[in-house]
Design a protein around this motif. Structure first.
Motif, PDB file in Angstrom:
ATOM      1  N   VAL A 213       8.515   2.455 -13.618  1.00 17.18           N
ATOM      2  CA  VAL A 213       9.767   2.258 -12.886  1.00 17.18           C
ATOM      3  C   VAL A 213      10.411   3.594 -12.505  1.00 17.18           C
ATOM      4  O   VAL A 213      10.989   3.749 -11.429  1.00 17.18           O
ATOM      5  N   GLU A 214      10.257   4.590 -13.376  1.00 16.15           N
ATOM      6  CA  GLU A 214      10.891   5.900 -13.120  1.00 16.15           C
ATOM      7  C   GLU A 214      10.277   6.583 -11.894  1.00 16.15           C
ATOM      8  O   GLU A 214      10.885   7.485 -11.321  1.00 16.15           O
ATOM      9  N   ALA A 215       9.064   6.196 -11.521  1.00 12.46           N
ATOM     10  CA  ALA A 215       8.403   6.849 -10.388  1.00 12.46           C
ATOM     11  C   ALA A 215       8.816   6.222  -9.053  1.00 12.46           C
ATOM     12  O   ALA A 215       8.371   6.662  -7.996  1.00 12.46           O
ATOM     13  N   ALA A 216       9.678   5.198  -9.095  1.00  9.22           N
ATOM     14  CA  ALA A 216      10.113   4.543  -7.859  1.00  9.22           C
ATOM     15  C   ALA A 216      11.126   5.410  -7.103  1.00  9.22           C
ATOM     16  O   ALA A 216      11.807   6.238  -7.695  1.00  9.22           O
ATOM     17  N   PHE A 217      11.184   5.237  -5.795  1.00 13.36           N
ATOM     18  CA  PHE A 217      12.254   5.850  -4.993  1.00 13.36           C
ATOM     19  C   PHE A 217      12.577   4.909  -3.846  1.00 13.36           C
ATOM     20  O   PHE A 217      11.748   4.063  -3.463  1.00 13.36           O
ATOM     21  N   ALA A 218      13.798   5.049  -3.304  1.00 16.90           N
ATOM     22  CA  ALA A 218      14.349   4.025  -2.412  1.00 16.90           C
ATOM     23  C   ALA A 218      13.506   3.768  -1.165  1.00 16.90           C
ATOM     24  O   ALA A 218      13.448   2.644  -0.670  1.00 16.90           O
ATOM     25  N   THR A 219      12.845   4.791  -0.673  1.00 15.75           N
ATOM     26  CA  THR A 219      12.103   4.639   0.586  1.00 15.75           C
ATOM     27  C   THR A 219      10.605   4.399   0.364  1.00 15.75           C
ATOM     28  O   THR A 219       9.823   4.500   1.301  1.00 15.75           O
ATOM     29  N   LEU A 220      10.241   4.064  -0.862  1.00 15.18           N
ATOM     30  CA  LEU A 220       8.826   3.934  -1.232  1.00 15.18           C
ATOM     31  C   LEU A 220       8.027   3.023  -0.300  1.00 15.18           C
ATOM     32  O   LEU A 220       6.886   3.316   0.050  1.00 15.18           O
ATOM     33  N   TYR A 221       8.652   1.910   0.115  1.00 18.60           N
ATOM     34  CA  TYR A 221       7.898   0.917   0.894  1.00 18.60           C
ATOM     35  C   TYR A 221       8.117   1.021   2.397  1.00 18.60           C
ATOM     36  O   TYR A 221       7.526   0.255   3.160  1.00 18.60           O
ATOM     37  N   GLN A 222       8.988   1.931   2.815  1.00 19.59           N
ATOM     38  CA  GLN A 222       9.316   1.999   4.241  1.00 19.59           C
ATOM     39  C   GLN A 222       8.130   2.482   5.077  1.00 19.59           C
ATOM     40  O   GLN A 222       7.514   3.493   4.769  1.00 19.59           O
ATOM     41  N   HIS A 223       7.869   1.748   6.164  1.00 20.93           N
ATOM     42  CA  HIS A 223       6.791   2.087   7.092  1.00 20.93           C
ATOM     43  C   HIS A 223       5.426   2.113   6.408  1.00 20.93           C
ATOM     44  O   HIS A 223       4.513   2.780   6.883  1.00 20.93           O
ATOM     45  N   ARG A 224       5.295   1.429   5.284  1.00 21.69           N
ATOM     46  CA  ARG A 224       4.005   1.303   4.612  1.00 21.69           C
ATOM     47  C   ARG A 224       3.518  -0.124   4.816  1.00 21.69           C
ATOM     48  O   ARG A 224       4.317  -1.058   4.902  1.00 21.69           O
ATOM     49  N   ARG A 225       2.195  -0.285   4.821  1.00 17.52           N
ATOM     50  CA  ARG A 225       1.640  -1.627   4.913  1.00 17.52           C
ATOM     51  C   ARG A 225       1.825  -2.374   3.603  1.00 17.52           C
ATOM     52  O   ARG A 225       1.725  -1.803   2.523  1.00 17.52           O
ATOM     53  N   CYS A 226       2.101  -3.673   3.737  1.00 21.57           N
ATOM     54  CA  CYS A 226       2.043  -4.547   2.573  1.00 21.57           C
ATOM     55  C   CYS A 226       1.098  -5.695   2.938  1.00 21.57           C
ATOM     56  O   CYS A 226       1.302  -6.377   3.941  1.00 21.57           O
ATOM     57  N   ILE A 227       0.044  -5.855   2.144  1.00 17.27           N
ATOM     58  CA  ILE A 227      -0.944  -6.902   2.413  1.00 17.27           C
ATOM     59  C   ILE A 227      -0.582  -8.161   1.625  1.00 17.27           C
ATOM     60  O   ILE A 227      -0.353  -8.087   0.410  1.00 17.27           O
TER      61      ILE A 227
ATOM     62  N   ILE B  91       0.871  -1.191   0.000  1.00 15.46           N
ATOM     63  CA  ILE B  91       0.000   0.000   0.000  1.00 15.46           C
ATOM     64  C   ILE B  91       0.900   1.230   0.000  1.00 15.46           C
ATOM     65  O   ILE B  91       1.116   1.866   1.031  1.00 15.46           O
ATOM     66  N   ALA B  92       1.425   1.527  -1.160  1.00 16.46           N
ATOM     67  CA  ALA B  92       2.357   2.649  -1.289  1.00 16.46           C
ATOM     68  C   ALA B  92       2.312   3.093  -2.732  1.00 16.46           C
ATOM     69  O   ALA B  92       1.941   2.326  -3.615  1.00 16.46           O
ATOM     70  N   GLY B  93       2.702   4.304  -2.979  1.00 14.06           N
ATOM     71  CA  GLY B  93       2.705   4.790  -4.349  1.00 14.06           C
ATOM     72  C   GLY B  93       2.149   6.190  -4.411  1.00 14.06           C
ATOM     73  O   GLY B  93       1.667   6.738  -3.420  1.00 14.06           O
ATOM     74  N   THR B  94       2.260   6.770  -5.591  1.00 13.46           N
ATOM     75  CA  THR B  94       1.766   8.118  -5.817  1.00 13.46           C
ATOM     76  C   THR B  94       0.874   8.064  -7.051  1.00 13.46           C
ATOM     77  O   THR B  94       0.538   6.988  -7.521  1.00 13.46           O
TER      78      THR B  94
END
Lengths: 193, 193
Positions: free
Chosen positions: B39-53, B31-34
């Motif tokens: 691929v160009e919209a990715a950044f290193a901290t994208l998934y940090q402290h975000r929920r993953c179901i 549950i992360a994203g903008t």
């Protein structure tokens, strides 16, 4: 005399006849602000480079209008003139309608009870940004909804028609229609930056 | 094998039976994203402290699940397990429904033509924040709307019911009802920060 309220038709129609001879009422509405209310939510640059709509009528004295216009220019605003009818539809569309939509959306998601926990727990950044305006002052928005009733109902029905169209596309699984619907919206949205 | 798609019911039901013996499919959704895609919209901290179901089924091998769980933990995510039915309703409510609402709202305001100029010209910060998700990729959202059809229709109807309730309050000028409606929503919204 001027004001800064969010609805102009009813305010201008009510105030203009009350002015003593030689004095004038000029309706005004700065298009600026956040979801916060009250004097404490003000900041020095609030009105800079923001539009301020003034709504003169046939009865408005040109000097009174120029004085109010100058006041907003000193505060840094770009002054735009239009009649109260247009003002109330412009704001009905770009401000009042979105608030009604956001308030309804948050109530719907918050009240959904067919899962074993509240779904709001899973809201991520997109939902939070999208629904920030649902934190706005209920009393202020009550008054806006009451005062701009006609334009707001017009906009709510217009939106509901588009939403119903989209529902039909989802129900029928119309891939081509869905993509066109979303692309049209993205085109409008990208156009305003 | 795992995935990161926005809908889980149809994907898991389709992929699970295709796995060769001794291999497993574990449905996943960070549950992360903008509003940006690719691929160009990715950044290193994208998934940090975000929920993953993750959406294991009765057929899911516990070691396969643990491996995928560990992968997301290394990326910094908080892993949550639920079944695909619940996942699709959670995301239908907090992500897919808001996108349908935003796309419809921008189309409605953009297409409104009863004034002498396009009303989007007057959109201020609130409208821009509120409608940012309408800039999302139409192709991706076409696919989500098709794949999560049932949960999305359920949520769209649930929202439409709340919106119709609000319309009735506006039409009847019910100040008390309007204030309660807005205050309820503000309460939910303030609760998620």
């Amino acid at each position: 005399m001027t004001d800064g309220g969010s609805v102009k038709g009813e305010i201008v129609a009510s105030c203009e006849p009350l002015m003593p001879p030689g004095t004038f009422f000029v309706g005004g509405h700065p298009i600026a602000g956040t979801e916060k209310s009250g004097v404490e939510a003000a900041f020095a640059t609030l009105y800079q480079h923001r539009r301020c709509i003034l709504t003169p009528t046939e009865a408005t004295n040109p000097e009174a209008l120029a004085k109010v216009e100058r006041m907003w220019q000193i505060a840094g605003s770009d002054v735009v003139l239009m009649d109260t009818f247009k003002h109330d539809r412009v704001m009905g569309a770009v401000s009042h309608l979105p608030h009604m939509v956001a308030y309804s959306l948050v109530n719907a998601v918050g009240a959904y009870d067919r899962c074993d926990e509240n779904l709001l727990k899973y809201s991520a950044g997109g939902f939070r940004d999208f629904t920030r305006i649902a934190s706005s002052d209920p009393v202020m928005w009550r008054d806006i909804a009451v005062m701009n009733r006609d334009a707001l109902l017009e906009m709510m029905d217009f939106f509901a028609g588009w939403f119903a169209d989209l529902r039909r596309l989802v129900e029928s699984g119309d891939s081509r229609g869905l993509e066109q619907f979303f692309a049209s919206s993205k085109g409008y949205r990208d156009g305003i930056g």
